[in-house]
Scaffold this active site. Structure first.
Site, PDB file in Angstrom:
ATOM      1  N   ASN A 198      21.990 -43.601 -42.987  1.00 36.43           N
ATOM      2  CA  ASN A 198      22.703 -44.547 -43.855  1.00 36.43           C
ATOM      3  C   ASN A 198      23.638 -45.499 -43.104  1.00 36.43           C
ATOM      4  O   ASN A 198      24.088 -46.497 -43.652  1.00 36.43           O
ATOM      5  CB  ASN A 198      23.486 -43.801 -44.952  1.00 36.43           C
ATOM      6  N   ASP A 213      19.541 -40.287 -55.512  1.00 37.84           N
ATOM      7  CA  ASP A 213      19.009 -41.595 -55.133  1.00 37.84           C
ATOM      8  C   ASP A 213      18.973 -42.542 -56.331  1.00 37.84           C
ATOM      9  O   ASP A 213      18.815 -42.107 -57.466  1.00 37.84           O
ATOM     10  CB  ASP A 213      17.588 -41.401 -54.566  1.00 37.84           C
TER      11      ASP A 213
HETATM   12  C1  FPP Z   1      21.353 -43.288 -52.593  1.00 33.81           C
HETATM   13  O1  FPP Z   1      21.206 -44.367 -53.473  1.00 33.81           O
HETATM   14  C2  FPP Z   1      22.714 -42.854 -52.593  1.00 33.81           C
HETATM   15  C3  FPP Z   1      23.535 -42.831 -51.511  1.00 33.81           C
HETATM   16  C4  FPP Z   1      23.151 -43.254 -50.155  1.00 33.81           C
HETATM   17  C5  FPP Z   1      24.914 -42.402 -51.649  1.00 33.81           C
HETATM   18  C6  FPP Z   1      25.138 -41.206 -52.507  1.00 33.81           C
HETATM   19  C7  FPP Z   1      26.521 -41.241 -52.884  1.00 33.81           C
HETATM   20  C8  FPP Z   1      27.012 -41.016 -54.103  1.00 33.81           C
HETATM   21  C9  FPP Z   1      26.278 -40.565 -55.286  1.00 33.81           C
HETATM   22  C10 FPP Z   1      28.408 -41.281 -54.250  1.00 33.81           C
HETATM   23  C11 FPP Z   1      29.344 -40.244 -54.345  1.00 33.81           C
HETATM   24  C12 FPP Z   1      29.240 -38.941 -53.752  1.00 33.81           C
HETATM   25  C13 FPP Z   1      30.337 -38.205 -53.607  1.00 33.81           C
HETATM   26  C14 FPP Z   1      30.278 -36.854 -53.072  1.00 33.81           C
HETATM   27  C15 FPP Z   1      31.644 -38.717 -53.974  1.00 33.81           C
HETATM   28  P1  FPP Z   1      20.675 -45.730 -52.870  1.00 33.81           P
HETATM   29  O2  FPP Z   1      21.846 -46.565 -52.538  1.00 33.81           O
HETATM   30  O3  FPP Z   1      19.745 -45.457 -51.746  1.00 33.81           O
HETATM   31  O4  FPP Z   1      19.908 -46.316 -54.085  1.00 33.81           O
HETATM   32  P2  FPP Z   1      18.642 -47.271 -54.025  1.00 33.81           P
HETATM   33  O5  FPP Z   1      17.504 -46.429 -53.489  1.00 33.81           O
HETATM   34  O6  FPP Z   1      18.451 -47.645 -55.449  1.00 33.81           O
HETATM   35  O7  FPP Z   1      18.973 -48.427 -53.139  1.00 33.81           O
END
Ligand code: FPP
Length: 242
Positions: A68, A20
């Site tokens: 998501n 996250d």
């Molecule tokens: C949460 O951060 C992250 C995600 C919803 C996506 C996770 C994906 C990756 C790390 C990318 C790559 C993975 C692979 C396997 C290639 P957020 O967007 O919720 O962050 P925030 O809470 O700061 O908004």
């Protein structure tokens, strides 16, 4: 068990990570959220590479949840493109490094091209056993248990099982994770202390570690510190100390 018989502290064989903080990491730099996801994807490789030396055999990462889809169309489409590119770009390296890749989650809503790449990567790495990397994509714990219950009900309807066969062990055989051990340790980055529908069934006895670091800043060194600290914890699985 007497003190003498107690096994020496052991590291976690299975670590699950809620990655996250990508969005905030990007916004802090005045960049679009996808910039953070790209930076986050680069961290995945580093963690996978760190696993063997830490004794971590199974690494499960939360890449995209069933919730998501509610993000903007631009972010969802960008993430899907990122997953496709990640598979294409990393496949050879994962294979060479002895990584066996699996995907969990419901594939029904995923783009056909992405599903084909996922299937190919699973097949291509199926002979590997050094590290087992499981990527949760369109995954939700409640959704997984619901799908398992539906399949179990179908088996009963077909007469292959009866209601007397329904116990925790049988239900677990219908989960996406049926070939994996339960996670010993679940790490969540970015300072949020929530489990967000991740491995609900499987984490019943897992240890949790919530760290403030945003995922794109999470390093193998921090990962190593958390894994080593786990060995010092006293896991009792509902029993009392010997
Ligand atoms: C949460 O951060 C992250 C995600 C919803 C996506 C996770 C994906 C990756 C790390 C990318 C790559 C993975 C692979 C396997 C290639 P957020 O967007 O919720 O962050 P925030 O809470 O700061 O908004």
């Amino acid at each position: 068990m007497s003190v003498e018989q107690t096994a020496p502290p052991q590291g976690p064989a299975h670590v699950a990570i809620i990655m996250d903080g990508n969005g905030r990491w990007a916004q802090m730099r005045g960049r679009p959220r996808l910039f953070g996801h790209h930076a986050g994807a680069r961290r995945v490789r580093e963690m996978v590479e760190a696993c063997p030396a830490l004794g971590v055999k199974y690494l499960t990462i939360f890449a995209f949840s069933t919730e998501n889809w509610k993000r903007t169309q631009t972010e969802v489409a960008g993430l899907m493109t990122l997953f496709r590119r990640y598979i294409v770009r990393e496949a050879r390296d994962l294979l060479a490094r002895g990584v066996r890749v699996r995907f969990i989650g419901d594939r029904i809503r995923l783009d056909e091209k992405l599903v084909t790449l996922m299937d190919e990567l699973e097949l291509m790495t199926s002979g590997n056993d050094r590290v087992h990397l499981t990527i949760a994509l369109n995954y939700g714990g409640r959704d997984e248990v619901t799908r398992a219950a539906r399949r179990l009900a179908y088996e009963i309807e077909m007469g292959r099982l009866t209601h007397r066969d329904v116990d925790a062990e049988t239900l677990a055989r219908f989960l996406d994770t049926h070939v994996l051990p339960d996670p010993d340790l679940v790490i969540r980055t970015s300072g949020e202390a929530r489990i967000s529908n991740f491995l609900l069934w499987q984490s019943a006895y897992a240890e949790y570690e919530f760290v403030d670091t945003l995922w794109p800043d999470f390093t193998a060194a921090e990962f190593g510190r958390i894994v080593r600290a786990y060995a010092a914890r006293d896991r009792r699985f509902g029993t009392v100390r010997a």
